[in-house]
Design an enzyme around this catalytic site. Structure first.
Site, PDB file in Angstrom:
ATOM      1  CG  HIS A 202      -2.065   0.943   1.122  1.00 60.03           C
ATOM      2  ND1 HIS A 202      -3.001   0.875   0.120  1.00 60.03           N
ATOM      3  CD2 HIS A 202      -2.422   2.010   1.896  1.00 60.03           C
ATOM      4  CE1 HIS A 202      -3.891   1.829   0.280  1.00 60.03           C
ATOM      5  NE2 HIS A 202      -3.559   2.548   1.355  1.00 60.03           N
ATOM      6  CB  SER A 206      -0.077  -2.597  -8.080  1.00 55.97           C
ATOM      7  OG  SER A 206      -0.886  -3.158  -7.083  1.00 55.97           O
ATOM      8  CE  LYS A 228      -8.047  -6.408 -15.541  1.00 55.01           C
ATOM      9  NZ  LYS A 228      -7.015  -5.427 -15.924  1.00 55.01           N
ATOM     10  CG  ASP A 229      -9.325  -8.281  -8.026  1.00 56.80           C
ATOM     11  OD1 ASP A 229      -8.532  -8.512  -8.939  1.00 56.80           O
ATOM     12  OD2 ASP A 229      -9.024  -7.629  -7.012  1.00 56.80           O
ATOM     13  CD  GLU A 272       0.003 -33.847  -1.976  1.00 57.91           C
ATOM     14  OE1 GLU A 272      -1.128 -33.355  -1.899  1.00 57.91           O
ATOM     15  OE2 GLU A 272       0.242 -34.864  -2.668  1.00 57.91           O
TER      16      GLU A 272
END
Length: 385
Positions: A202, A206, A228-229, A272
């Site tokens: 923050h 980004s 969009k998310d 895994e």
């Protein structure tokens, strides 16, 4: 002034989810962060319900899983959501890390964001390993035995650490109790680290695919980026549901549906799938101590990227050589993952060693060398103009 901006707590939510300015050019690869948050919520919620019916005693652990699957209302669904959720968590995390490497999200001034992200990656791997051991199937038992035994390679104190972790002289009841306690605790540690990750992000916001500053053209988080998310959230839920309802055992190992038996060693002991690349690096080094150092070093070397990348341009969007080396690195990582599940035999031994050398060379040699060359080409290009 609206209440969402004047109220102390709502203003915090507003600054992160509503008015937070985001570069207008960010693409769908940047949605992996929200998907990882969703995965964490799914894992914590499903895990809490599973603990209500799970027994940590070694004579009951495997049977309690079967009890959840057969007798508890919707227990099969909760168990499959949790098991497949771990795999989807790592799918999203690997893509998220790949995106960060491709777009140079680790470069200054976001080094702290990258560092916390690597710590989250390590804690997530540890949490997943502990959870896998709790099933107490054949692969759980032998996987726990092999991985914990690696600590015996530590000079001087290694042979004392292993029985301390086991609570005895082999993986047994105290081991499962300890693994369960840690597995329940660590997701909440992860949640705290995620909040720290978001707080660090923050500060500067980004990055963007172009690699130049995004301060010129920014949009508020809501409603464009929230919507969009949600698009990728719905796609994620659809794909996740297909695995949970139609192919729930695809990403797991069949041997883990056999009750643990310390007297019978499986034909091949593999973790895994999301741990396989690092397991391949471990096996490629002949020395036990060297293998352990290489395995942990393969994760920690991610922290070197902000310092080894000398490029004056962020990201690989306009850099041909960096883009080519990045895709070779991705191919090499997938190759390591495939080698991790194969038997240690010719030609896989040599191939694993070459892949391991390339993995470390990418961070130590290739990235600084190519970034320096591209800087020179950039200066020559500008000079000729």
């Amino acid at each position: 002034m609206t209440i969402r901006k004047s109220n102390t707590y709502l203003s915090l939510v507003n600054s992160y989810l509503i008015d937070s300015p985001q570069p207008s050019s960010i693409n769908y690869w940047y949605n992996l962060g929200s998907l990882l948050g969703l995965c964490l919520v799914i894992q914590i919620a499903s895990g809490i319900f599973l603990t209500m019916h799970y027994s940590t005693h070694i004579s009951l652990a495997f049977d309690s899983i079967e009890h959840i699957m057969r007798d508890v209302n919707a227990g099969w669904l909760i168990r499959y959501i949790h098991a497949n959720g771990a795999s989807f968590f790592f799918i999203c995390m690997y893509i998220h890390i790949g995106k960060a490497i491709y777009y140079g999200s680790y470069k200054s001034p976001r080094i702290l964001v990258w560092t916390i992200g690597v710590i989250i990656f390590i804690v997530t791997m540890a949490t997943a390993f502990l959870g896998y051991c709790l099933v107490y199937g054949q692969m759980s038992l032998w996987g726990a035995t092999v991985i914990t035994n690696l600590l015996s390679a530590i000079p001087f104190i290694g042979n004392d650490i292993v029985p301390f972790i086991w609570g005895g002289f082999s993986v047994g009841n105290p081991t499962i109790n300890r693994f369960f306690a840690l597995h329940y605790l660590m997701p909440f540690v992860l949640a705290a680290l995620v909040l720290m990750h978001l707080m660090a992000l923050h500060i500067h916001g980004s990055t963007n695919p172009i690699g130049i500053t995004g301060n010129i053209d920014r949009l508020p988080m809501h409603n464009y980026f929230i919507f969009k998310d949600l698009v990728t959230v719905f796609v994620f839920i659809i794909i996740f549901s297909l695995f949970v309802f139609f192919s729930p055992n695809t990403l797991g190992h069949s041997d883990n549906y056999i009750p643990a038996n310390p007297l019978v060693t499986p034909a091949s002991i593999v973790p895994e799938w999301y741990l396989l690349p690092f397991y391949a690096i471990l096996r490629s080094i002949p020395s036990k101590l060297g293998g352990v150092i290489a395995m942990f070093g393969a994760i920690l070397i991610l922290l070197s990227l902000p310092y080894t990348d000398k490029s004056i341009i962020r990201g690989n969007a306009f850099k041909l050589l960096s883009k080519l080396s990045f895709y070779l690195f991705i191919f090499n990582f997938i190759l390591l993952g495939n080698l991790g599940q194969l038997h240690v035999e010719v030609p896989f031994i040599a191939l694993g060693q070459f892949a391991t050398i390339f993995y470390f060379a990418y961070f130590i040699i290739i990235v600084p060398f190519i970034s320096s060359i591209e800087n020179i080409l950039f200066y020559i290009g500008n000079y000729n103009k």
